[in-house]
Design a protein around this motif. Structure first.
Motif, PDB file in Angstrom:
ATOM      1  N   LEU A  49      33.459  43.200  55.215  1.00 35.76           N
ATOM      2  CA  LEU A  49      32.346  43.807  54.485  1.00 35.76           C
ATOM      3  C   LEU A  49      32.403  43.427  53.016  1.00 35.76           C
ATOM      4  O   LEU A  49      31.413  42.961  52.443  1.00 35.76           O
ATOM      5  CB  LEU A  49      32.384  45.330  54.637  1.00 35.76           C
ATOM      6  CG  LEU A  49      31.400  46.109  53.780  1.00 35.76           C
ATOM      7  CD1 LEU A  49      29.969  45.745  54.134  1.00 35.76           C
ATOM      8  CD2 LEU A  49      31.625  47.608  53.924  1.00 35.76           C
ATOM      9  N   VAL A  74      29.551  41.190  51.056  1.00 43.57           N
ATOM     10  CA  VAL A  74      28.798  41.772  49.938  1.00 43.57           C
ATOM     11  C   VAL A  74      29.053  40.996  48.652  1.00 43.57           C
ATOM     12  O   VAL A  74      28.119  40.675  47.911  1.00 43.57           O
ATOM     13  CB  VAL A  74      29.154  43.263  49.772  1.00 43.57           C
ATOM     14  CG1 VAL A  74      28.576  43.811  48.487  1.00 43.57           C
ATOM     15  CG2 VAL A  74      28.655  44.062  50.972  1.00 43.57           C
ATOM     16  N   TYR A 129      28.720  39.980  35.197  1.00 48.54           N
ATOM     17  CA  TYR A 129      28.257  41.271  35.696  1.00 48.54           C
ATOM     18  C   TYR A 129      28.825  41.556  37.081  1.00 48.54           C
ATOM     19  O   TYR A 129      29.312  42.670  37.359  1.00 48.54           O
ATOM     20  CB  TYR A 129      26.733  41.300  35.737  1.00 48.54           C
ATOM     21  CG  TYR A 129      26.181  42.498  36.444  1.00 48.54           C
ATOM     22  CD1 TYR A 129      26.460  43.781  35.992  1.00 48.54           C
ATOM     23  CD2 TYR A 129      25.417  42.364  37.590  1.00 48.54           C
ATOM     24  CE1 TYR A 129      25.974  44.895  36.652  1.00 48.54           C
ATOM     25  CE2 TYR A 129      24.930  43.471  38.259  1.00 48.54           C
ATOM     26  CZ  TYR A 129      25.210  44.731  37.781  1.00 48.54           C
ATOM     27  OH  TYR A 129      24.739  45.822  38.445  1.00 48.54           O
ATOM     28  N   ALA A 142      31.449  44.496  38.287  1.00 43.79           N
ATOM     29  CA  ALA A 142      31.151  45.454  39.339  1.00 43.79           C
ATOM     30  C   ALA A 142      32.239  45.461  40.410  1.00 43.79           C
ATOM     31  O   ALA A 142      32.544  46.511  40.968  1.00 43.79           O
ATOM     32  CB  ALA A 142      29.801  45.133  39.977  1.00 43.79           C
ATOM     33  N   PHE A 143      32.811  44.297  40.688  1.00 41.14           N
ATOM     34  CA  PHE A 143      33.757  44.213  41.797  1.00 41.14           C
ATOM     35  C   PHE A 143      35.196  44.056  41.346  1.00 41.14           C
ATOM     36  O   PHE A 143      36.036  43.608  42.121  1.00 41.14           O
ATOM     37  CB  PHE A 143      33.358  43.080  42.741  1.00 41.14           C
ATOM     38  CG  PHE A 143      32.090  43.363  43.490  1.00 41.14           C
ATOM     39  CD1 PHE A 143      32.079  44.253  44.541  1.00 41.14           C
ATOM     40  CD2 PHE A 143      30.900  42.759  43.114  1.00 41.14           C
ATOM     41  CE1 PHE A 143      30.913  44.528  45.224  1.00 41.14           C
ATOM     42  CE2 PHE A 143      29.731  43.033  43.793  1.00 41.14           C
ATOM     43  CZ  PHE A 143      29.737  43.921  44.849  1.00 41.14           C
ATOM     44  N   TRP A 184      30.814  55.294  35.880  1.00 42.22           N
ATOM     45  CA  TRP A 184      29.454  54.835  35.577  1.00 42.22           C
ATOM     46  C   TRP A 184      28.934  55.499  34.300  1.00 42.22           C
ATOM     47  O   TRP A 184      28.158  54.900  33.560  1.00 42.22           O
ATOM     48  CB  TRP A 184      28.523  55.099  36.754  1.00 42.22           C
ATOM     49  CG  TRP A 184      28.250  56.534  37.056  1.00 42.22           C
ATOM     50  CD1 TRP A 184      28.931  57.326  37.911  1.00 42.22           C
ATOM     51  CD2 TRP A 184      27.226  57.344  36.499  1.00 42.22           C
ATOM     52  NE1 TRP A 184      28.410  58.585  37.923  1.00 42.22           N
ATOM     53  CE2 TRP A 184      27.366  58.624  37.066  1.00 42.22           C
ATOM     54  CE3 TRP A 184      26.209  57.118  35.576  1.00 42.22           C
ATOM     55  CZ2 TRP A 184      26.510  59.682  36.740  1.00 42.22           C
ATOM     56  CZ3 TRP A 184      25.359  58.170  35.262  1.00 42.22           C
ATOM     57  CH2 TRP A 184      25.522  59.440  35.825  1.00 42.22           C
ATOM     58  N   TYR A 234      30.030  51.508  50.424  1.00 41.81           N
ATOM     59  CA  TYR A 234      30.818  50.567  49.629  1.00 41.81           C
ATOM     60  C   TYR A 234      29.996  50.016  48.472  1.00 41.81           C
ATOM     61  O   TYR A 234      30.460  49.936  47.329  1.00 41.81           O
ATOM     62  CB  TYR A 234      31.323  49.427  50.515  1.00 41.81           C
ATOM     63  CG  TYR A 234      31.949  48.304  49.741  1.00 41.81           C
ATOM     64  CD1 TYR A 234      33.065  48.528  48.954  1.00 41.81           C
ATOM     65  CD2 TYR A 234      31.405  47.016  49.774  1.00 41.81           C
ATOM     66  CE1 TYR A 234      33.639  47.506  48.216  1.00 41.81           C
ATOM     67  CE2 TYR A 234      31.973  45.994  49.052  1.00 41.81           C
ATOM     68  CZ  TYR A 234      33.090  46.247  48.268  1.00 41.81           C
ATOM     69  OH  TYR A 234      33.643  45.235  47.540  1.00 41.81           O
ATOM     70  N   VAL A 235      28.763  49.642  48.773  1.00 40.80           N
ATOM     71  CA  VAL A 235      27.898  49.112  47.709  1.00 40.80           C
ATOM     72  C   VAL A 235      27.664  50.175  46.638  1.00 40.80           C
ATOM     73  O   VAL A 235      27.726  49.889  45.439  1.00 40.80           O
ATOM     74  CB  VAL A 235      26.558  48.638  48.297  1.00 40.80           C
ATOM     75  CG1 VAL A 235      25.595  48.257  47.187  1.00 40.80           C
ATOM     76  CG2 VAL A 235      26.776  47.469  49.231  1.00 40.80           C
ATOM     77  N   ALA A 264      30.508  50.475  44.390  1.00 42.92           N
ATOM     78  CA  ALA A 264      30.682  49.351  43.475  1.00 42.92           C
ATOM     79  C   ALA A 264      29.685  49.396  42.331  1.00 42.92           C
ATOM     80  O   ALA A 264      30.006  49.010  41.210  1.00 42.92           O
ATOM     81  CB  ALA A 264      30.540  48.026  44.233  1.00 42.92           C
ATOM     82  N   PHE A 265      28.491  49.875  42.601  1.00 40.61           N
ATOM     83  CA  PHE A 265      27.449  49.803  41.581  1.00 40.61           C
ATOM     84  C   PHE A 265      27.146  51.150  40.951  1.00 40.61           C
ATOM     85  O   PHE A 265      26.068  51.350  40.395  1.00 40.61           O
ATOM     86  CB  PHE A 265      26.182  49.167  42.153  1.00 40.61           C
ATOM     87  CG  PHE A 265      26.363  47.711  42.423  1.00 40.61           C
ATOM     88  CD1 PHE A 265      26.337  46.800  41.379  1.00 40.61           C
ATOM     89  CD2 PHE A 265      26.575  47.245  43.708  1.00 40.61           C
ATOM     90  CE1 PHE A 265      26.515  45.450  41.620  1.00 40.61           C
ATOM     91  CE2 PHE A 265      26.746  45.899  43.944  1.00 40.61           C
ATOM     92  CZ  PHE A 265      26.724  44.994  42.908  1.00 40.61           C
ATOM     93  N   GLU A 272      26.770  55.218  39.828  1.00 40.15           N
ATOM     94  CA  GLU A 272      25.992  56.413  40.146  1.00 40.15           C
ATOM     95  C   GLU A 272      26.323  56.959  41.528  1.00 40.15           C
ATOM     96  O   GLU A 272      25.482  56.950  42.411  1.00 40.15           O
ATOM     97  CB  GLU A 272      24.499  56.115  40.060  1.00 40.15           C
ATOM     98  CG  GLU A 272      24.039  55.969  38.660  1.00 40.15           C
ATOM     99  CD  GLU A 272      23.340  54.641  38.406  1.00 40.15           C
ATOM    100  OE1 GLU A 272      22.341  54.638  37.708  1.00 40.15           O
ATOM    101  OE2 GLU A 272      23.824  53.620  38.931  1.00 40.15           O
ATOM    102  N   ALA A 287      24.218  63.120  39.345  1.00 43.32           N
ATOM    103  CA  ALA A 287      25.182  63.939  38.623  1.00 43.32           C
ATOM    104  C   ALA A 287      24.622  65.335  38.387  1.00 43.32           C
ATOM    105  O   ALA A 287      23.417  65.524  38.310  1.00 43.32           O
ATOM    106  CB  ALA A 287      25.505  63.282  37.276  1.00 43.32           C
TER     107      ALA A 287
END
Lengths: 222, 222
Positions: free
Chosen positions: A138, A142, A177, A181-182, A209, B177-178, B181-182, B184, B188
Motif C-alpha cells: 500500500l 501510494v 512536498y 508528506a511521506f 498538521w 493511510y493517506v 500522511a496528508f 488533518e 479538530a
DNA sequence: CGATGGAGGGTACTGAGTGCCATCCGGGCG
DNA sequence: CGCCCGGATGGCACTCAGTACCCTCCATCG
C-alpha cells in the motif's frame, strides 16, 4: 529513418492536426513505404513518444542498480528527475508534443499508459524495498502515485510556460512536498547544517498538521 | 438492449477472449444490427465498463454538492468509497471484468483513462478547496493521486480474492493511510485555537523539508 | 387517416494494423 | 567472379473498428 518519420509526422501533425493526418500521409512525406512505418513504430501514437521506451528502460535500470544505502523515497524522486531531464533536454519538442496531447484524446490516453508504466516501475521498486513493513505494498503504491503526480504537476507547469521557467526548481519543490508528506526528507546536502533553521515549538501535544499549518502561515506572512 | 449487448459481449469475451471477439460476433449473438452497437457504446472497449459514465457523473455531483463544512480530504475519501461500492455491488461481474482487463493491454489502457477522469475530478475539487493556499494545485494533484492509488490498491486486493474479503475494511485501511500522511486527521475540536502552537523560524530561505525535519527532531526530542 | 419523429437496420466507406511475399543490397565463400 | 544469405525495405491484400448516409418500421399526435 526513425528520425525522418518523426520529423515528417510532427510537421503534418502541427500543420493539419493529428487525426487529420493518416499514416499514408506521413510515409508519403518521408518517402518510405507504409510497412516500414509500422516496423519502427507499433502504432501511430508511438511516433509521438519516440524515446519513452528507452527512457523507461533507463529508469528501470537506474532503480535496479540502486542498493540498500539509498533512501527508497529519495531514490524514486531521483528517478523522477531523470524523466524530467528527458523533457528538458528538448524543450521545443516537448512543448509541441504537450500541445498535441492536450487536445487529442487518443494521445492523452496513450500518454496515460506510458505514465502508468513509470508509476508501476516506481511501485515495484518500492514494494521490494518495503517488503516486510506493514502495509508495504500500500505504501509503495501510494508513494509511487504521489511522486508521479508531483512530477507531472511540475512538468505541466513548465510545459505551459513554453519551457521558459526553471524546471528543476519546480520539480524539486514538488518532490519536496511529497518527501515532507511521506517522511525521511532526504540526505541533506552536507553544507546545509541543521543550524540553518531554528525552530521553537510550544505546546508539544499539538498535532503535526497544526504545526505545519502554522509554519506555512508564518512563511507566507512575509 | 444495452443489457443484451453487455451480456452477449461478456459471454463471448470469456469464451474466446476479448481480441478474438469482433463486434460483428457480439451483435450476431445479441440479434441486433451492428450499427445499434455503436449507438449504445461509442467503442468496443466501452461495453466492458458499461456503468462508469454514470458513476463518474454521480461522483462529480457528490463533490459539487459538498459545502465548506466538509473536510476536503475526508470528502474525497468518501467519494472514493462511493466508487468502491459500484464494484462491490456486483462482485461477480467486477471479478470477471478484472480478469479481462488484467490480460488485455487495450482494456488496461482504457481503464487507465477512466481512472484518470476520477482522479481529475478529485483534483479539480481539491484545487477549488485549496485555492489560496501555497502550492494549492500541487497539493490537490498529489493528494488526488494518492487517494486513487490507495483506492485501487484496496480494490485490486479485493478483486484478487474473488470478492471474498471485506472490501470496505480494506478501503478504509488504505484511505486511512493517506489521511495520516496528508494531515488533518479529523475535524479538530474548535477549542484548538492557533495559540496552541507558536513557531519561530529563522533563515527563511531554507527549503520546507529542512524546516519539517527540524520540527520533527524537536518534537521527538522529548 | 396521414404526418412526423425517433429507434433500429443496412451498406459502403475510411483508416489503423497485420501477414505474406517480392525485392534489394552488402558481405562472406566456393 | 558468381553465388548465396540475411537483414532491411516495399508492395499488396486482408481484417476489423468506427463513421456517414440513408432506409424502414412504428408509435404517437394532429
Amino acid at each position: 529513418m526513425r528520425e525522418a518519420l518523426v520529423a515528417a509526422a510532427f510537421r503534418l501533425f502541427l500543420e493539419r492536426g493529428y487525426e487529420q493526418t493518416t499514416v499514408d500521409d506521413i510515409v508519403a512525406l518521408a518517402g518510405v513505404g507504409r510497412r516500414s512505418f509500422f516496423r519502427y513504430f507499433p502504432s501511430k501514437e508511438d511516433v509521438v513518444f519516440p524515446d519513452h521506451e528507452r527512457c523507461l528502460a533507463d529508469m528501470t535500470a537506474f532503480l535496479a542498480a540502486s542498493g540498500e544505502e539509498h533512501e527508497p523515497l529519495a531514490r524514486v524522486c531521483d528517478a523522477a528527475r531523470l524523466v524530467m531531464r528527458l523533457y528538458t533536454e528538448n524543450p521545443a519538442f516537448s512543448v509541441q508534443r504537450y500541445r498535441l496531447t492536450k487536445q487529442v484524446p487518443g494521445l492523452r490516453a496513450y500518454e496515460l499508459s506510458v505514465v502508468w508504466r513509470y508509476e508501476r516501475a516506481f511501485a515495484e521498486y518500492l514494494r521490494g524495498r518495503f517488503a516486510g513493513r506493514p502495509d508495504g505494498t500500500l505504501r509503495a503504491d501510494v508513494i509511487a502515485a504521489a511522486v508521479v503526480a508531483a512530477h507531472n504537476n511540475a512538468l505541466r507547469s513548465w510545459l505551459r510556460s513554453d519551457g521558459e521557467g526553471d524546471a528543476s526548481d519546480a520539480v524539486d519543490r514538488a518532490l519536496g512536498y511529497v518527501q515532507s508528506a511521506f517522511g525521511e526528507p532526504a540526505p541533506a546536502s552536507p553544507a546545509e547544517t541543521p543550524e540553518d533553521v531554528v525552530v521553537v515549538v510550544s505546546r508539544r501535544g499539538a498535532p503535526l498538521w497544526r504545526v505545519v499549518q502554522e509554519i506555512e502561515s508564518t512563511l507566507a506572512r512575509d
